[in-house]
Scaffold this motif. Structure first.
Motif, short mmCIF file in Angstrom:
data_model
loop_
_atom_site.label_atom_id
_atom_site.label_comp_id
_atom_site.label_asym_id
_atom_site.label_seq_id
_atom_site.Cartn_x
_atom_site.Cartn_y
_atom_site.Cartn_z
N ALA A 4 0.63 -1.29 -0.11
CA ALA A 4 -0.09 -0.03 0.06
C ALA A 4 0.86 1.29 -0.03
CB ALA A 4 -0.91 -0.05 1.38
N LEU A 5 0.32 2.19 -0.68
CA LEU A 5 0.94 3.49 -0.49
C LEU A 5 0.04 4.49 -0.10
CD1 LEU A 5 3.54 5.51 -1.63
CD2 LEU A 5 1.95 5.62 -4.00
N ALA A 6 0.30 5.70 0.81
CA ALA A 6 -0.58 6.66 1.05
C ALA A 6 -0.28 7.82 0.17
CB ALA A 6 0.03 7.03 2.71
N LEU A 7 -1.47 8.33 0.05
CA LEU A 7 -1.67 9.62 -0.84
C LEU A 7 -2.36 10.62 -0.20
CD1 LEU A 7 -2.53 7.53 -4.17
CD2 LEU A 7 -0.30 8.45 -3.71
N PRO A 8 -1.66 11.31 0.86
CA PRO A 8 -2.28 12.17 1.57
C PRO A 8 -3.33 13.26 1.39
CG PRO A 8 0.01 12.44 1.88
CD PRO A 8 -0.25 11.22 0.99
N THR A 9 -2.74 13.76 -0.03
CA THR A 9 -3.48 14.91 -0.46
C THR A 9 -4.70 14.40 -1.56
OG1 THR A 9 -1.88 15.31 -2.34
CG2 THR A 9 -1.43 16.67 -0.23
N LEU A 10 -4.73 13.33 -1.63
CA LEU A 10 -5.80 12.67 -2.54
C LEU A 10 -7.26 12.70 -1.77
CD1 LEU A 10 -6.60 11.75 -5.47
CD2 LEU A 10 -6.09 9.25 -4.62
N THR A 11 -7.94 13.60 -1.66
CA THR A 11 -9.12 13.65 -0.76
C THR A 11 -10.29 13.77 -1.38
OG1 THR A 11 -9.18 15.97 -0.43
CG2 THR A 11 -7.78 14.93 1.20
N GLU A 12 -11.54 13.38 -0.86
CA GLU A 12 -12.69 13.53 -1.72
C GLU A 12 -12.90 14.93 -2.01
OE1 GLU A 12 -15.66 11.80 0.66
OE2 GLU A 12 -15.17 9.78 0.31
N ASN A 13 -12.56 15.74 -1.24
CA ASN A 13 -12.68 17.41 -1.45
C ASN A 13 -11.97 17.66 -2.86
OD1 ASN A 13 -14.57 17.94 0.33
ND2 ASN A 13 -13.01 18.63 1.96
N PHE A 14 -10.54 17.23 -2.72
CA PHE A 14 -9.78 17.39 -4.05
C PHE A 14 -10.57 16.68 -5.32
CE2 PHE A 14 -6.66 15.48 -6.89
CZ PHE A 14 -6.01 16.26 -7.08
N VAL A 15 -11.21 15.53 -5.35
CA VAL A 15 -11.65 14.99 -6.51
C VAL A 15 -12.84 15.69 -6.88
CG1 VAL A 15 -12.67 12.77 -7.48
CG2 VAL A 15 -10.63 12.73 -6.10
N ARG A 16 -13.68 16.34 -5.89
CA ARG A 16 -14.85 16.96 -5.94
C ARG A 16 -14.79 18.26 -6.93
NH1 ARG A 16 -16.37 17.05 -1.15
NH2 ARG A 16 -17.46 14.92 -1.32
#
Length: 702
Positions: free
Chosen positions: A245-257
């Motif tokens: 697994a790799l953490a992607l801390p800035t890939l949030t739902e708000n970012f995608v939205r």
């Protein structure tokens, strides 16, 4: 106070029990899970999501058909994905992968389970007959439920028919479930129709794609993103299959939205986003602004954006369109008085400009936030090929066609496909009779927009198949019928459909390919076992909007024409994420066939597609002219149905960029010109360098 909120949730669960109030119980459990996540109590988060998913399973069982399933799952707040994130935070990577997989394309998983269950394994003859009979009755009831009601009836009559169909569906499902339970109780056989999804199943799917392959779930959550990967065996490193697994801390739902849709301040005004660019409804959104002409509405939007210090791609695109001298006579005409052709010209020009802006914005953001760290991680792990399972709205984006820092796309760096789930990669192992031949269909009649390039594409792919000593068959115009396509899909090894396609945002089951005599092949047909694609190596859907997902419903059910083809049994589908330029599509599909047909038995189509896309984005006008002359000379022996000079012009000034909403335009009939004719450009210019022309095509499956 989070502790007080958690106490309130637990009190609510004393009232809203699973048996009495399954819907309310699920919602409270979801609230509880999100509260626990804010407390960073990941074990508590996981337990609450497990309880919510249990209630969800009960609600799905009470639903009716694909629409009923989606209605339930849409309210599930992506519980399985969020549970996977919680498990990953606990260090339970294998369990995280299984949790995410369980939330992916559950309808597809159920269909695979039904289709691959062999009735001959049931030893009791009477029980076997009951199973076969009730299964067929259930499939027929499901197909009827998903079919549209007769259009010549009034609304009350249509509603009555749908209620009758729903009742019949539930009756047949109950009968089928009863027979399944009888088989399980009798253990005849012991593991018949049992859910066997586990980490070993996911690794098996990854191994199927070859050594050094990675299957990667990409997920965005409110608390950050994650890539959960299953790596296949790497013999050169003496590594067995495993998870990571790799953490992607800035890939949030708000970012995608924010990538999917942007708004002006706190208003309802949509000012951009990949969703409207992909669907092509930008012109309609602009008309929400004051004014009676294009210029007035564009300026009203621009003024509002300036006052609010807001940047929106619709505003930027509209201002860019206003600089086009060819369209100046249309800008100040009252929109209601414009002819259909002029209105379409304005709409298509604006839609195309917004899509170009959104591709630049979204691909750049996704590269920095997700793809750059992902590629570095995979390279360090020694991975040589990749299948992405993008969760939620991430599946809307052209990930494989995103340019990286070194100037290559992700697909060029690592041969990349997209899949709705790991199970979908295993489906083709349950193959039917042997298949052979290249079948191609193009330009079905009647049509509002002639697809001469599509017709040329069909003839050319069939011709290339013959050169590879494959049986080839091609049907165009009035002969490009629904029955012929269904038969080709049943028997062919590779099938190409160059026709109009439409994704229905109001009813995903009505998403369809439009064929001769105004016949249709719908997503409902795919989900109702009316088309058998088991054993089909590749279905080339060079129609528009064939890979677009239903973003308004349950995103993780992955409702698209491409996913429907996987459910029907195909190993892979080549399809598009947006309305496609007709000439560029022809060039890309022919180049892909030249790259892949000679080695289709040894190379995955994703590898050849990446090479074809690189060729299209780097080919110069001078090279393109020479390439077309060569193709024209080879195509001129096809006979009277193919006029080489008409379909394959030897003058680059025909190679203009045109775009239509829900259809593909022939360059001779195109009304929208979005770049100068190739002949007017310098010979070394690359007319198709923009991702709009090639990045929308992707391989679904493997």
């Amino acid at each position: 106070n989070l502790n007080l909120a958690l106490t309130a949730h637990r009190e609510a669960l004393r009232i809203y029990t699973l048996d009495a109030f399954p819907s309310e119980h699920r919602q409270v459990q979801l609230d509880c899970a999100e509260t626990q996540a804010l407390r960073q109590d990941w074990e508590g988060t996981h337990n609450a999501y497990v309880a919510a998913r249990k209630a969800e399973a009960l609600l799905v069982a009470l639903g009716a058909g694909a629409i009923g399933r989606d209605a339930v799952l849409k309210e599930g707040r992506e519980a399985a994905i969020h549970d996977g994130f919680a498990l990953a935070r606990l260090g339970k990577i294998e369990e995280a992968a299984v949790a995410i997989e369980r939330g992916r394309a559950s309808g597809l998983a159920e269909a695979i389970q039904f289709t691959t269950a062999d009735p001959q394994r049931i030893s009791d003859a009477e029980r076997r007959i009951r199973y076969t009979t009730t299964r067929l009755a259930f499939i027929a009831a499901q197909a009827l439920l998903q079919a549209p009601p007769p259009t010549d009836l009034d609304e009350d009559s249509q509603r009555h028919i749908m209620l009758e169909r729903t009742a019949a569906y539930r009756e047949m499902r109950a009968a089928f479930d009863a027979v399944k339970e009888e088989i399980r109780t009798a253990r005849d056989p012991a593991n018949f129709l049992h859910d066997t999804l586990d980490s070993a199943t996911i690794l098996q799917a990854t191994e199927r794609c070859g050594p050094g392959h990675a299957l990667v779930y990409l997920a965005a959550t409110p608390w950050g993103g994650i890539a959960v990967a299953a790596f296949s065996t790497q013999p050169d490193k003496q590594l067995s299959a495993h998870f990571a697994a790799l953490a992607l801390p800035t890939l949030t739902e708000n970012f995608v939205r924010a990538l999917i849709e942007t708004h002006l301040a706190d208003s309802e005004y949509i000012t951009g986003g990949f969703d409207c660019a992909q669907r092509g409804n930008v012109f309609a959104l602009l008309q929400a602004w004051p004014g009676t002409t294009f210029r007035e509405q564009a300026n009203a939007l621009h003024t509002a954006c300036v006052i609010s210090m807001h940047t929106g791609t619709i505003d930027a695109a509209a201002q860019r369109v206003l600089t086009l001298l060819e369209l100046t006579p249309l800008f100040d005409q009252t929109l209601t008085t414009l002819s259909e052709e002029s209105s379409s010209l304005l709409a298509n020009t604006l839609n195309h400009a917004v899509l170009q802006c959104e591709l630049q914005r979204c691909q750049s953001a996704l590269h920095e936030t997700m793809l750059q760290p992902l590629v570095a991680w995979l390279h360090e792990a020694g991975i040589g090929s990749l299948t992405l399972v993008p969760c939620g709205r991430l599946a809307a984006f052209p990930l494989a066609g995103t340019l990286l820092h070194d100037g290559r796309t992700l697909g060029e760096t690592l041969p990349t496909s997209i899949a709705p789930s790991a199970l979908s990669l295993l489906y083709n192992e349950q193959t039917s009779a042997s298949r052979t031949g290249i079948y191609a269909l193009g330009n079905p009649y009647p049509t509002q927009q002639n697809l001469r390039w599509g017709e040329a594409e069909a003839f050319m792919l069939a011709d290339l198949g013959k050169r590879m000593e494959q049986f080839a068959s091609v049907k165009v115009q009035w002969q490009a019928s629904r029955d012929w396509l269904i038969e080709a899909l049943r028997t062919g090894l590779v099938v190409n459909a160059s026709c109009h396609g439409l994704f229905d945002t109001q009813n995903f089951l009505r998403s369809r390919l439009i064929l001769a005599h105004e016949e249709e092949l719908t997503l409902a047909d795919m989900l109702s076992d009316q088309v058998d694609l088991r054993g089909l190596r590749l279905f080339i859907l060079s129609a528009c909007q064939t890979a677009i997902l239903d973003l308004q419903g349950a995103c993780d059910e992955v409702r698209s024409l491409a996913a429907g083809m996987l459910q029907a049994g195909a190993a892979a589908i080549l399809a598009s994420l947006w309305s496609v330029d007709d000439c560029a599509t022809y060039l890309l599909m022919v180049r892909f066939a030249l790259e892949w047909f000679p080695q289709m038995h040894t190379e995955p189509p994703a590898t050849a597609l990446a090479r074809a896309q690189r060729w299209l984005r780097t080919v110069t006008n001078q090279e393109l002219l020479l390439w077309q002359v060569n193709i024209s000379s080879s195509a001129s022996t096809k006979g009277p149905e193919t006029v080489a000079d008409e379909y394959l012009p030897t003058n680059a000034d025909h190679l203009v960029a045109v775009r239509g909403r829900a259809n593909r335009f022939d360059t001779f009939q195109a009304q929208e010109v979005v770049q100068s004719h190739a002949a007017e450009l310098a010979p070394e210019d690359c007319p198709y360098a923009d991702p709009y022309y090639w990045a929308g095509f992707q391989i679904t499956g493997w």
